[in-house]
Motif scaffolding. Structure first.
Motif, PDB file in Angstrom:
ATOM      1  N   GLU A 102      -7.144 -12.854 -38.730  1.00 38.15           N
ATOM      2  CA  GLU A 102      -6.767 -12.462 -40.052  1.00 38.15           C
ATOM      3  C   GLU A 102      -6.650 -11.001 -40.067  1.00 38.15           C
ATOM      4  O   GLU A 102      -5.738 -10.451 -40.648  1.00 38.15           O
ATOM      5  N   TRP A 103      -7.587 -10.409 -39.476  1.00 38.85           N
ATOM      6  CA  TRP A 103      -7.514  -8.881 -38.986  1.00 38.85           C
ATOM      7  C   TRP A 103      -6.350  -8.233 -38.604  1.00 38.85           C
ATOM      8  O   TRP A 103      -5.942  -7.180 -39.002  1.00 38.85           O
TER       9      TRP A 103
ATOM     10  N   VAL B 230       2.532  -1.072 -41.221  1.00 39.62           N
ATOM     11  CA  VAL B 230       3.709  -0.912 -41.663  1.00 39.62           C
ATOM     12  C   VAL B 230       3.765   0.021 -42.946  1.00 39.62           C
ATOM     13  O   VAL B 230       4.874   0.928 -43.108  1.00 39.62           O
ATOM     14  N   THR B 231       2.722  -0.152 -43.701  1.00 36.05           N
ATOM     15  CA  THR B 231       2.901   0.741 -45.035  1.00 36.05           C
ATOM     16  C   THR B 231       2.922   2.118 -44.375  1.00 36.05           C
ATOM     17  O   THR B 231       3.551   2.939 -45.143  1.00 36.05           O
ATOM     18  N   TRP B 232       2.146   2.442 -43.704  1.00 41.12           N
ATOM     19  CA  TRP B 232       2.074   4.046 -43.357  1.00 41.12           C
ATOM     20  C   TRP B 232       3.048   4.382 -42.477  1.00 41.12           C
ATOM     21  O   TRP B 232       3.326   5.748 -42.643  1.00 41.12           O
TER      22      TRP B 232
ATOM     23  N   TYR C  49      -3.349  -9.330 -39.018  1.00 43.02           N
ATOM     24  CA  TYR C  49      -2.491  -9.494 -40.144  1.00 43.02           C
ATOM     25  C   TYR C  49      -2.528  -8.228 -41.099  1.00 43.02           C
ATOM     26  O   TYR C  49      -1.569  -7.444 -41.452  1.00 43.02           O
ATOM     27  N   VAL C  50      -3.679  -7.925 -41.449  1.00 40.49           N
ATOM     28  CA  VAL C  50      -4.053  -6.961 -42.230  1.00 40.49           C
ATOM     29  C   VAL C  50      -3.919  -5.464 -41.752  1.00 40.49           C
ATOM     30  O   VAL C  50      -3.201  -4.776 -42.379  1.00 40.49           O
TER      31      VAL C  50
ATOM     32  N   ALA D 117      -1.586  -4.762 -39.416  1.00 42.62           N
ATOM     33  CA  ALA D 117      -0.002  -5.083 -39.430  1.00 42.62           C
ATOM     34  C   ALA D 117       0.371  -4.499 -40.537  1.00 42.62           C
ATOM     35  O   ALA D 117       1.465  -3.718 -40.752  1.00 42.62           O
ATOM     36  N   ALA D 118      -0.262  -5.080 -41.770  1.00 37.97           N
ATOM     37  CA  ALA D 118       0.309  -4.728 -42.939  1.00 37.97           C
ATOM     38  C   ALA D 118       0.259  -3.242 -43.448  1.00 37.97           C
ATOM     39  O   ALA D 118       0.928  -2.596 -43.969  1.00 37.97           O
ATOM     40  N   TYR D 119      -1.039  -2.628 -43.128  1.00 33.69           N
ATOM     41  CA  TYR D 119      -1.536  -1.469 -43.436  1.00 33.69           C
ATOM     42  C   TYR D 119      -0.763  -0.445 -42.485  1.00 33.69           C
ATOM     43  O   TYR D 119      -0.264   0.615 -42.861  1.00 33.69           O
TER      44      TYR D 119
ATOM     45  N   ALA E  17       5.929   3.583 -43.119  1.00 34.28           N
ATOM     46  CA  ALA E  17       7.242   3.943 -44.202  1.00 34.28           C
ATOM     47  C   ALA E  17       6.702   5.202 -44.777  1.00 34.28           C
ATOM     48  O   ALA E  17       7.714   5.945 -44.970  1.00 34.28           O
ATOM     49  N   LEU E  18       5.436   5.220 -45.438  1.00 36.34           N
ATOM     50  CA  LEU E  18       5.304   6.284 -46.159  1.00 36.34           C
ATOM     51  C   LEU E  18       5.483   7.764 -45.379  1.00 36.34           C
ATOM     52  O   LEU E  18       5.752   8.585 -45.887  1.00 36.34           O
TER      53      LEU E  18
END
Lengths: 243, 44
Positions: B3-4, B13-15, B6-7, B9-11, B17-18
């Motif tokens: 699960e980690w 991708v967010t960073w 995916y977590v 990967a999500a963070y 982009a930002l």
């Protein structure tokens, strides 16, 4: 000073230097801090385990994207009423930031969907309407690059910016209007109390980032217009351009 | 897959982009301000 340069210069005169760059950097630092805080205090969800932690980025980016598109709507209407270019620039700035946030929302949703639904993507009403939202505002930005004349570009963009907003409440309500595998809207009333503080803090942090990005993009755009106008004026003085 | 993963990967991708957008818009702003001060043209 010609009128075009005058409005652009006045719009950016209130603050100078790199102040907004530092504000944006500070907002990003705050976002990183509250993310770490939320990650450290939130227990694993009974059903999703640690995947729940994606909520702290997925939901705030979606909310902020809605607000950015709301800004496009308001500024587009104000442009049509007043014809002031600052509203046109604010609208395009908000649209650009909204598109970035919507794209991030979709990617995060896809990353969350794979381990929970078993697929990266499905044509679920919430996902489909959000994808349409991204295409519509991507089209809004594309339209601006197709139209050369400033006033016509601003007028057409304002019309699209108003019509495009119709899709925002449709996206928001899609989880209630249609049968969907997406959960209902995340809010303090629909998530476990142990996640509320983290969600609120992250929502505020991403909102601050969104505001800083829009202002920074707006000021950059207005400065560019002022510089262009100054260049045109200098060319006219030199007699390089006939009128 | 944990699960980690995916977590993370999500963070990630967010960073990306930002920070990517921050770099883009800050660069554009600094250039525009320099062009404005110098009385030269900028990009639209």
């Amino acid at each position: 000073m010609n009128p075009k340069e005058g409005e652009a210069t006045m719009a950016v005169r209130s603050s100078s230097g790199l102040r907004w760059v530092w504000f944006a950097a500070a907002a990003l630092a705050v976002t990183a801090t509250v993310q770490l805080y939320a990650l450290s205090i939130s227990p694993p969800d009974q059903g999703m385990g640690h995947l729940q932690k994606i909520m702290y980025v997925h939901v705030p980016t979606a909310w902020s994207a809605f607000l950015a598109f709301g800004t496009v709507f308001v500024c587009s209407a104000l442009y049509l009423f007043t014809k002031r270019e600052k509203y046109d620039m604010l609208a395009v700035s908000a649209a650009e930031v909204g598109v970035i946030l919507t794209a991030v929302t979709l990617v995060l949703g896809s990353i969350w969907a794979k381990p929970t639904w078993g697929v990266w993507w499905t044509w679920d009403p919430r996902l489909t309407t959000t994808a349409i939202l991204l295409v519509i505002y991507g089209g809004y930005l594309a339209l601006r690059s197709f139209v050369e004349e400033d006033e016509r570009r601003a007028r057409w963009s304002a019309a699209v910016g108003i019509l495009a907003f119709i899709n925002v409440p449709i996206v928001y309500m899609s989880v209630r209007w249609w049968r969907t595998i997406h959960q209902v809207q995340s809010s303090p009333s629909t998530v476990d109390s142990s996640y509320i503080l983290g969600l609120r803090l992250n929502a505020l942090a991403v909102l601050a980032v969104m505001i800083c990005f829009i202002v920074l993009r707006y000021r950059a755009g207005m400065l560019e217009r002022a510089a262009e106008a100054r260049l045109e004026e200098a060319a006219l003085v030199k007699g390089e351009v006939s009128v | 897959v944990s699960e980690w993963n995916y977590v993370v990967a999500a963070y990630g991708v967010t960073w990306i982009a930002l920070l990517g957008y921050m770099a883009y818009v800050a660069k554009r702003y600094v250039r525009a301000e320099a062009a404005h001060r110098a009385g030269q043209g900028g990009e639209r």
